[in-house]
Write an enzyme that holds these catalytic residues in place. Structure first.
Site, PDB file in Angstrom:
ATOM      1  N   GLU A 167       0.889  -1.177   0.000  1.00 45.50           N
ATOM      2  CA  GLU A 167       0.000   0.000   0.000  1.00 45.50           C
ATOM      3  C   GLU A 167       0.913   1.209   0.000  1.00 45.50           C
ATOM      4  O   GLU A 167       1.637   1.438   0.964  1.00 45.50           O
ATOM      5  CB  GLU A 167      -0.862   0.023   1.266  1.00 45.50           C
TER       6      GLU A 167
ATOM      7  N   CYS B 265      -2.751   8.840   3.320  1.00 50.36           N
ATOM      8  CA  CYS B 265      -2.568   8.253   1.986  1.00 50.36           C
ATOM      9  C   CYS B 265      -3.784   8.541   1.114  1.00 50.36           C
ATOM     10  O   CYS B 265      -3.689   8.587  -0.105  1.00 50.36           O
ATOM     11  CB  CYS B 265      -2.357   6.755   2.109  1.00 50.36           C
TER      12      CYS B 265
HETATM   13  P1  NAP Z   1       8.273   4.918   4.522  1.00 51.10           P
HETATM   14  O1  NAP Z   1       9.410   5.821   4.776  1.00 51.10           O
HETATM   15  O2  NAP Z   1       8.218   4.176   3.252  1.00 51.10           O
HETATM   16  O3  NAP Z   1       8.266   3.880   5.760  1.00 51.10           O
HETATM   17  C1  NAP Z   1       7.249   2.931   5.888  1.00 51.10           C
HETATM   18  C2  NAP Z   1       7.724   1.802   6.777  1.00 51.10           C
HETATM   19  O4  NAP Z   1       8.781   1.080   6.134  1.00 51.10           O
HETATM   20  C3  NAP Z   1       8.293   2.256   8.109  1.00 51.10           C
HETATM   21  O5  NAP Z   1       7.885   1.341   9.104  1.00 51.10           O
HETATM   22  C4  NAP Z   1       9.790   2.186   7.888  1.00 51.10           C
HETATM   23  O6  NAP Z   1      10.511   2.011   9.072  1.00 51.10           O
HETATM   24  C5  NAP Z   1       9.871   0.945   7.028  1.00 51.10           C
HETATM   25  N1  NAP Z   1      11.091   0.819   6.239  1.00 51.10           N
HETATM   26  C6  NAP Z   1      11.884   1.801   5.755  1.00 51.10           C
HETATM   27  N2  NAP Z   1      12.890   1.256   5.021  1.00 51.10           N
HETATM   28  C7  NAP Z   1      12.720  -0.094   5.067  1.00 51.10           C
HETATM   29  C8  NAP Z   1      13.426  -1.198   4.515  1.00 51.10           C
HETATM   30  N3  NAP Z   1      14.511  -1.011   3.754  1.00 51.10           N
HETATM   31  N4  NAP Z   1      12.987  -2.443   4.763  1.00 51.10           N
HETATM   32  C9  NAP Z   1      11.884  -2.647   5.513  1.00 51.10           C
HETATM   33  N5  NAP Z   1      11.164  -1.631   6.066  1.00 51.10           N
HETATM   34  C10 NAP Z   1      11.577  -0.374   5.836  1.00 51.10           C
HETATM   35  O7  NAP Z   1       6.880   5.671   4.632  1.00 51.10           O
HETATM   36  P2  NAP Z   1       6.384   6.676   5.767  1.00 51.10           P
HETATM   37  O8  NAP Z   1       7.156   7.933   5.609  1.00 51.10           O
HETATM   38  O9  NAP Z   1       6.324   6.019   7.084  1.00 51.10           O
HETATM   39  O10 NAP Z   1       4.862   6.911   5.321  1.00 51.10           O
HETATM   40  C11 NAP Z   1       4.463   7.886   4.389  1.00 51.10           C
HETATM   41  C12 NAP Z   1       4.132   7.264   3.077  1.00 51.10           C
HETATM   42  O11 NAP Z   1       3.231   6.189   3.265  1.00 51.10           O
HETATM   43  C13 NAP Z   1       3.414   8.211   2.152  1.00 51.10           C
HETATM   44  O12 NAP Z   1       4.008   8.148   0.897  1.00 51.10           O
HETATM   45  C14 NAP Z   1       1.984   7.691   2.107  1.00 51.10           C
HETATM   46  O13 NAP Z   1       1.304   7.930   0.902  1.00 51.10           O
HETATM   47  C15 NAP Z   1       2.170   6.254   2.338  1.00 51.10           C
HETATM   48  N6  NAP Z   1       0.978   5.654   2.950  1.00 51.10           N
HETATM   49  C16 NAP Z   1       0.217   4.819   2.209  1.00 51.10           C
HETATM   50  C17 NAP Z   1      -0.917   4.238   2.758  1.00 51.10           C
HETATM   51  C18 NAP Z   1      -1.784   3.302   1.978  1.00 51.10           C
HETATM   52  O14 NAP Z   1      -2.607   2.643   2.581  1.00 51.10           O
HETATM   53  N7  NAP Z   1      -1.630   3.207   0.677  1.00 51.10           N
HETATM   54  C19 NAP Z   1      -1.263   4.520   4.081  1.00 51.10           C
HETATM   55  C20 NAP Z   1      -0.454   5.374   4.816  1.00 51.10           C
HETATM   56  C21 NAP Z   1       0.669   5.945   4.238  1.00 51.10           C
HETATM   57  P3  NAP Z   1      11.209   3.252   9.842  1.00 51.10           P
HETATM   58  O15 NAP Z   1      10.130   4.200  10.201  1.00 51.10           O
HETATM   59  O16 NAP Z   1      11.828   2.596  11.025  1.00 51.10           O
HETATM   60  O17 NAP Z   1      12.177   3.830   8.860  1.00 51.10           O
END
Ligand code: NAP
Length: 532
Positions: free
Chosen positions: A259, A298
């Protein structure tokens, strides 16, 4: 300072020696006051094995009905602690009280909805998906599909913006399916997820091994997964791509649900006139979707498609509404504040850079808001990560340009762009498709022909489509409200995932197996339909 530790292999983990240098300090995003720190867990292979070998059998030993009751009881437990959780969300996530309720009540709502669904799924070790179908007209051999819990662990990696709903929304579905959960919240806002995890563990409701919490980095977690495990990821497209391409997950064909980002667009039908209830709903919904959770959703509306002839009146009404909300942006702990800060310094920097990127295109201008604004309610000394709500507008020519940044850049903050279009379904669909696949749209119209044509033309680019008309304007929900009964996920850029949506959401954790055999034998084993 308190260290928030992981709950793995049946206990709260002590910090690993020497892990201090890798700790992350969590701060209040309104004041930058340090709140707690998060370390890094180790031996994740043991945790995966523990979930599989201890949690899986324990959950599968429960009937579906019992697992449904577990969800119901958990919903009650979390609801009892609602006020305390709201406080944590305000302090650690920059949530206004309304934002916090949206997240926390969303979590209990999913638990309650899946608890209700459990009552319709029978009480066998499987879920019967459909009626047995004959393989040939003259044959007595039939095929019956059943859904069986996978024998692995559900690894849930969540985004920072919904620490409660993200974690519980995924876990509720996996638990009902009979699959143990290892949940990794996004670090920056993990204080709320950690508190919820403490409540779950204290409650003793989830059987041993059925729930584990990994705080901090995912480390080498994905290296330990195999063909029966499931990864459900929510976050950025960038990290989603890393996970999808992870060597071990690819080698094992581990089931992965992504997602990701979304450039959600709403469409104002050409029939909607100023002064109508539907027009007011458009303005209300857009203002909510721009400012709720400070735009860090999102499902937030990033693009507002308005017939050129209506552009002036929509701009005027929306600016007026946003001006009012912007005056009440600031510290969410203060009464009357309606828009809180972004979650981290990095998010603030990214939001400013994102607006600059949108403005770099010719024909895009700011119609309200100042990305550099530094003064906000009850936040002294320019501290914190507040961001003034920004409304942009593109010319019709730029809106129709498939390469325009507005169709490519997700600014994860209170930012949206007005896009004039010619009022036809064909052009609305084209503009929406430039976003590369989105989670949700709303079409506002009383013209049934327009709406029906929009469903057919826009639907393939969306995971969910809200249709709003004058008659239902009063009871309508803005597009960002995700209900567990409806699919959540979107094609292409949005990750191509599917979550929630009743039974559909369970399929991620269940193996669909076709059972082929004699009609009589199948009927004896499965009954015509399982008892309710
Ligand atoms: P993110 O930076 O991609 O991080 C998401 C998750 O992935 C966090 O738990 C992060 O951990 C983890 N992560 C980072 N690098 C990783 C790796 N190499 N391997 C495994 N896990 C890893 O996203 P975010 O900044 O938290 O969230 C914002 C984004 O999420 C926005 O772009 C938004 O559109 C999207 N979003 C989408 C939805 C949906 O349902 N489609 C819902 C909510 C948000 P750490 O925090 O420890 O780095």
């Amino acid at each position: 300072m308190r260290t928030l530790s992981s709950y793995l292999v049946g206990s709260w983990q002590q910090q690993q020696p020497g892990a201090n240098d890798r700790r992350t300090v969590l701060v209040n995003p309104a004041t930058e006051e340090p709140l707690a720190e998060v370390g890094r867990a180790a031996e994740l292979g043991r945790a995966v094995a523990y979930g599989r070998d201890v949690g899986g059998p324990a959950l599968r030993a429960m009937s579906i009905r019992d697992r449904g009751e577990l969800l119901q009881k958990l919903a009650k437990k979390l609801h009892e602690r609602r006020e305390e959780l709201i406080e944590v969300a305000i302090k650690s996530g920059g949530n206004t009280r309304g934002d916090a309720k949206f997240d926390i009540d969303g979590a209990t709502g999913v638990l309650a909805a899946y608890a209700r669904l459990a009552r319709d799924l029978g009480d066998g070790p499987w879920v019967i998906e459909d009626e047995a179908a004959p393989i040939m007209r003259t044959s007595k051999i039939r095929v019956q599909h059943v859904l069986l819990p996978r024998r692995g662990v559900a690894v849930h990696i969540n985004a920072f913006n919904f620490p409660a709903w993200g974690m519980i929304g995924k876990a509720a579905v996996a638990w009902l399916a009979g699959v143990p959960v290892l949940s990794k919240p996004a670090t920056s806002t993990s204080m709320l997820a950690h508190r919820i995890a403490e409540i779950i563990v204290e409650s003793g409701l989830v059987p041993e091994g059925g729930f584990q919490l990994l705080m901090g980095s995912a480390g080498d977690l994905l290296d330990h997964l195999g063909p029966q495990d499931v990864v459900a990821f929510t976050g950025s497209a960038r990290v989603g791509a890393i996970i999808r391409g992870h060597k071990n997950l690819v080698a094992n064909n581990t089931r992965v649900n992504i997602e990701a980002d979304s450039l959600n667009a709403v469409v104002l039908g050409p029939d909607v006139e100023e002064g109508s209830e539907l027009f007011d709903l458009v303005i209300r919904d857009c203002a909510v979707e721009i400012t709720q959770k400070a735009g860090q959703k999102c499902t937030a509306t990033r693009r507002i498609l308005v017939p050129l002839a209506r552009l002036e009146e929509v701009r005027e009404a929306l600016v007026e509404r946003l001006n009012d909300l912007a005056e009440r942006a600031g510290n969410p702990a203060s009464k009357g504040v309606r828009v809180g800060p972004l979650a981290t310094a990095q998010q603030l920097q990214d939001a400013r850079a994102g607006v600059a990127q949108l403005l770099a295109d010719d024909g895009v201008s700011i119609v309200r808001g100042d990305p550099q604004r530094a003064e906000f309610t009850d936040i002294p000394g320019g501290k914190g990560y507040c961001f003034d709500p920004v409304l942009l507008e593109a010319t019709a020519e730029r809106a129709a340009d498939p390469k325009a940044s507005v169709h490519a850049v997700e600014v994860f903050g209170p930012v949206s762009t007005l896009l004039p279009y010619d009022g036809s379904v064909a052009q609305a669909a084209e503009l929406i498709s430039y976003g590369g696949g989105s989670l949700v749209s709303t079409v506002y119209s009383d013209d049934r022909k327009f709406t029906a044509a929009a469903i057919a033309a826009l639907g393939p680019f969306l995971g969910r489509l809200v249709i709003a008309d004058e008659k239902h304007a009063g009871g309508s929900f803005s597009p960002g409200c995700v209900f567990p009964q409806g699919n959540h996920g979107g094609p292409g850029r949005a990750g191509s995932g599917e979550e929630l949506g009743g039974l559909g959401g369970l399929r991620l954790y269940l193996q669909r197996t076709a059972i082929q055999g004699g009609a009589g034998q199948l009927a004896r084993i499965f009954g015509k339909k399982q008892d309710k």
